[in-house]
Design a protein around this motif. Structure first.
Motif, PDB file in Angstrom:
ATOM      1  N   LEU A   7      -0.024   3.577  20.882  1.00  0.00           N
ATOM      2  CA  LEU A   7      -0.639   4.373  19.825  1.00  0.00           C
ATOM      3  C   LEU A   7      -0.646   3.615  18.498  1.00  0.00           C
ATOM      4  O   LEU A   7      -1.651   3.597  17.796  1.00  0.00           O
ATOM      5  N   VAL A   8       0.482   2.968  18.206  1.00  0.00           N
ATOM      6  CA  VAL A   8       0.562   2.200  16.955  1.00  0.00           C
ATOM      7  C   VAL A   8      -0.483   1.083  16.960  1.00  0.00           C
ATOM      8  O   VAL A   8      -1.147   0.837  15.955  1.00  0.00           O
ATOM      9  N   ALA A   9      -0.643   0.433  18.127  1.00  0.00           N
ATOM     10  CA  ALA A   9      -1.625  -0.648  18.239  1.00  0.00           C
ATOM     11  C   ALA A   9      -3.042  -0.148  17.976  1.00  0.00           C
ATOM     12  O   ALA A   9      -3.874  -0.877  17.446  1.00  0.00           O
ATOM     13  N   GLN A  10      -3.308   1.127  18.321  1.00  0.00           N
ATOM     14  CA  GLN A  10      -4.662   1.663  18.144  1.00  0.00           C
ATOM     15  C   GLN A  10      -4.813   2.453  16.854  1.00  0.00           C
ATOM     16  O   GLN A  10      -5.893   2.996  16.581  1.00  0.00           O
ATOM     17  N   SER A  11      -3.738   2.523  16.063  1.00  0.00           N
ATOM     18  CA  SER A  11      -3.738   3.456  14.935  1.00  0.00           C
ATOM     19  C   SER A  11      -4.870   3.208  13.926  1.00  0.00           C
ATOM     20  O   SER A  11      -5.475   4.159  13.446  1.00  0.00           O
ATOM     21  N   SER A  12      -5.158   1.935  13.620  1.00  0.00           N
ATOM     22  CA  SER A  12      -6.241   1.669  12.648  1.00  0.00           C
ATOM     23  C   SER A  12      -7.573   2.151  13.185  1.00  0.00           C
ATOM     24  O   SER A  12      -8.354   2.770  12.456  1.00  0.00           O
ATOM     25  N   ASP A  13      -7.824   1.854  14.468  1.00  0.00           N
ATOM     26  CA  ASP A  13      -9.078   2.296  15.075  1.00  0.00           C
ATOM     27  C   ASP A  13      -9.154   3.816  15.134  1.00  0.00           C
ATOM     28  O   ASP A  13     -10.219   4.401  14.951  1.00  0.00           O
ATOM     29  N   ARG A  42       0.246  10.241   9.897  1.00  0.00           N
ATOM     30  CA  ARG A  42       0.088  10.949   8.620  1.00  0.00           C
ATOM     31  C   ARG A  42       0.333   9.982   7.457  1.00  0.00           C
ATOM     32  O   ARG A  42      -0.407   9.963   6.477  1.00  0.00           O
ATOM     33  N   GLN A  43       1.375   9.158   7.582  1.00  0.00           N
ATOM     34  CA  GLN A  43       1.686   8.208   6.511  1.00  0.00           C
ATOM     35  C   GLN A  43       0.614   7.133   6.377  1.00  0.00           C
ATOM     36  O   GLN A  43       0.275   6.723   5.283  1.00  0.00           O
ATOM     37  N   MET A  44       0.066   6.702   7.525  1.00  0.00           N
ATOM     38  CA  MET A  44      -1.033   5.731   7.505  1.00  0.00           C
ATOM     39  C   MET A  44      -2.225   6.306   6.754  1.00  0.00           C
ATOM     40  O   MET A  44      -2.875   5.619   5.972  1.00  0.00           O
ATOM     41  N   ARG A  45      -2.515   7.583   7.037  1.00  0.00           N
ATOM     42  CA  ARG A  45      -3.653   8.252   6.409  1.00  0.00           C
ATOM     43  C   ARG A  45      -3.451   8.325   4.885  1.00  0.00           C
ATOM     44  O   ARG A  45      -4.381   8.069   4.129  1.00  0.00           O
ATOM     45  N   ILE A  46      -2.231   8.662   4.483  1.00  0.00           N
ATOM     46  CA  ILE A  46      -1.920   8.749   3.051  1.00  0.00           C
ATOM     47  C   ILE A  46      -2.067   7.366   2.409  1.00  0.00           C
ATOM     48  O   ILE A  46      -2.682   7.233   1.355  1.00  0.00           O
ATOM     49  N   GLN A  48      -3.911   4.861   3.387  1.00  0.00           N
ATOM     50  CA  GLN A  48      -5.337   4.517   3.325  1.00  0.00           C
ATOM     51  C   GLN A  48      -5.989   5.174   2.111  1.00  0.00           C
ATOM     52  O   GLN A  48      -6.767   4.558   1.408  1.00  0.00           O
ATOM     53  N   ARG A  49      -5.636   6.459   1.905  1.00  0.00           N
ATOM     54  CA  ARG A  49      -6.224   7.204   0.787  1.00  0.00           C
ATOM     55  C   ARG A  49      -5.814   6.574  -0.545  1.00  0.00           C
ATOM     56  O   ARG A  49      -6.626   6.429  -1.439  1.00  0.00           O
ATOM     57  N   VAL A  50      -4.545   6.198  -0.643  1.00  0.00           N
ATOM     58  CA  VAL A  50      -4.054   5.590  -1.879  1.00  0.00           C
ATOM     59  C   VAL A  50      -4.741   4.252  -2.119  1.00  0.00           C
ATOM     60  O   VAL A  50      -5.184   3.955  -3.228  1.00  0.00           O
ATOM     61  N   ILE A  51      -4.860   3.459  -1.062  1.00  0.00           N
ATOM     62  CA  ILE A  51      -5.485   2.136  -1.180  1.00  0.00           C
ATOM     63  C   ILE A  51      -6.932   2.269  -1.649  1.00  0.00           C
ATOM     64  O   ILE A  51      -7.404   1.490  -2.465  1.00  0.00           O
ATOM     65  N   ARG A  52      -7.624   3.320  -1.165  1.00  0.00           N
ATOM     66  CA  ARG A  52      -9.020   3.524  -1.576  1.00  0.00           C
ATOM     67  C   ARG A  52      -9.154   3.853  -3.060  1.00  0.00           C
ATOM     68  O   ARG A  52     -10.191   3.615  -3.654  1.00  0.00           O
ATOM     69  N   THR A  53      -8.086   4.430  -3.638  1.00  0.00           N
ATOM     70  CA  THR A  53      -8.172   4.786  -5.058  1.00  0.00           C
ATOM     71  C   THR A  53      -7.898   3.590  -5.966  1.00  0.00           C
ATOM     72  O   THR A  53      -8.143   3.662  -7.157  1.00  0.00           O
ATOM     73  N   LEU A  54      -7.378   2.493  -5.382  1.00  0.00           N
ATOM     74  CA  LEU A  54      -7.091   1.315  -6.200  1.00  0.00           C
ATOM     75  C   LEU A  54      -8.392   0.609  -6.564  1.00  0.00           C
ATOM     76  O   LEU A  54      -9.350   0.648  -5.814  1.00  0.00           O
ATOM     77  N   PRO A  55      -8.415  -0.048  -7.715  1.00  0.00           N
ATOM     78  CA  PRO A  55      -9.625  -0.780  -8.107  1.00  0.00           C
ATOM     79  C   PRO A  55      -9.880  -1.930  -7.138  1.00  0.00           C
ATOM     80  O   PRO A  55      -8.937  -2.525  -6.629  1.00  0.00           O
ATOM     81  N   GLU A  56     -11.159  -2.217  -6.895  1.00  0.00           N
ATOM     82  CA  GLU A  56     -11.499  -3.289  -5.948  1.00  0.00           C
ATOM     83  C   GLU A  56     -11.268  -4.658  -6.557  1.00  0.00           C
ATOM     84  O   GLU A  56     -10.877  -5.591  -5.873  1.00  0.00           O
ATOM     85  N   ALA A  57     -11.500  -4.776  -7.858  1.00  0.00           N
ATOM     86  CA  ALA A  57     -11.316  -6.063  -8.518  1.00  0.00           C
ATOM     87  C   ALA A  57      -9.828  -6.341  -8.664  1.00  0.00           C
ATOM     88  O   ALA A  57      -9.040  -5.411  -8.781  1.00  0.00           O
ATOM     89  N   PRO A  58      -9.425  -7.592  -8.625  1.00  0.00           N
ATOM     90  CA  PRO A  58      -8.011  -7.898  -8.839  1.00  0.00           C
ATOM     91  C   PRO A  58      -7.595  -7.466 -10.239  1.00  0.00           C
ATOM     92  O   PRO A  58      -8.418  -7.393 -11.146  1.00  0.00           O
ATOM     93  N   LEU A  59      -6.325  -7.191 -10.392  1.00  0.00           N
ATOM     94  CA  LEU A  59      -5.825  -6.757 -11.698  1.00  0.00           C
ATOM     95  C   LEU A  59      -6.064  -7.853 -12.726  1.00  0.00           C
ATOM     96  O   LEU A  59      -5.852  -9.029 -12.443  1.00  0.00           O
ATOM     97  N   PRO A  60      -6.518  -7.472 -13.903  1.00  0.00           N
ATOM     98  CA  PRO A  60      -6.798  -8.483 -14.922  1.00  0.00           C
ATOM     99  C   PRO A  60      -5.512  -9.137 -15.407  1.00  0.00           C
ATOM    100  O   PRO A  60      -4.501  -8.470 -15.620  1.00  0.00           O
ATOM    101  N   ASP A  61      -5.563 -10.424 -15.554  1.00  0.00           N
ATOM    102  CA  ASP A  61      -4.484 -11.179 -16.172  1.00  0.00           C
ATOM    103  C   ASP A  61      -3.107 -10.880 -15.580  1.00  0.00           C
ATOM    104  O   ASP A  61      -2.190 -10.474 -16.280  1.00  0.00           O
ATOM    105  N   LEU A  62      -2.988 -11.076 -14.300  1.00  0.00           N
ATOM    106  CA  LEU A  62      -1.734 -10.803 -13.596  1.00  0.00           C
ATOM    107  C   LEU A  62      -0.613 -11.715 -14.112  1.00  0.00           C
ATOM    108  O   LEU A  62       0.527 -11.291 -14.250  1.00  0.00           O
ATOM    109  N   GLU A  63      -0.977 -12.948 -14.417  1.00  0.00           N
ATOM    110  CA  GLU A  63      -0.001 -13.909 -14.957  1.00  0.00           C
ATOM    111  C   GLU A  63       0.668 -13.352 -16.209  1.00  0.00           C
ATOM    112  O   GLU A  63       1.886 -13.401 -16.352  1.00  0.00           O
ATOM    113  N   HIS A  64      -0.165 -12.838 -17.096  1.00  0.00           N
ATOM    114  CA  HIS A  64       0.323 -12.294 -18.367  1.00  0.00           C
ATOM    115  C   HIS A  64       1.274 -11.131 -18.109  1.00  0.00           C
ATOM    116  O   HIS A  64       2.331 -11.027 -18.719  1.00  0.00           O
TER     117      HIS A  64
END
Ligand SMILES: [Zn+2]
Length: 83
Positions: A7-13, A42-46, A48-64
């Motif tokens: 089940l874990v192996a198929q979880s993403s699909d 359930r945790q995978m679903r949560i 996924q939802r959180v990841i979708r809310t993150l901005p697609e572009a990398p965070l600006p000025d991570l070094e700083h």
């Protein structure tokens, strides 16, 4: 019978809805009897939802940002030493 490992192996699909009818049925049957896998999915679903809310572009000025954090940590440990 689908195992927890299977089940874990198929979880993403499963979450993407890309399993065949037969695989989906096996996964649903397993989830009906296995509390641990239900919780896992359930945790995978949560996540996924959180990841979708993150901005697609990398965070600006991570070094700083990292420099600011390490400077703050250094300042905090200086404070600590003075006490
Ligand atoms: Zn299981």
């Amino acid at each position: 019978m689908l195992t927890c490992k299977g089940l874990v192996a198929q979880s993403s699909d499963l979450l993407d809805g890309s399993l065949s009818f037969r695989q989906r049925l096996a996964a649903r049957t397993h989830l009906a009897i296995c509390f641990h896998c239900r919780r896992f999915i359930r945790q995978m679903r949560i996540s996924q939802r959180v990841i979708r809310t993150l901005p697609e572009a990398p965070l600006p000025d991570l070094e700083h940002l990292l420099r600011a954090i390490s400077e703050q940590r250094a300042a905090q440990s200086d404070d600590h030493n003075e006490r």
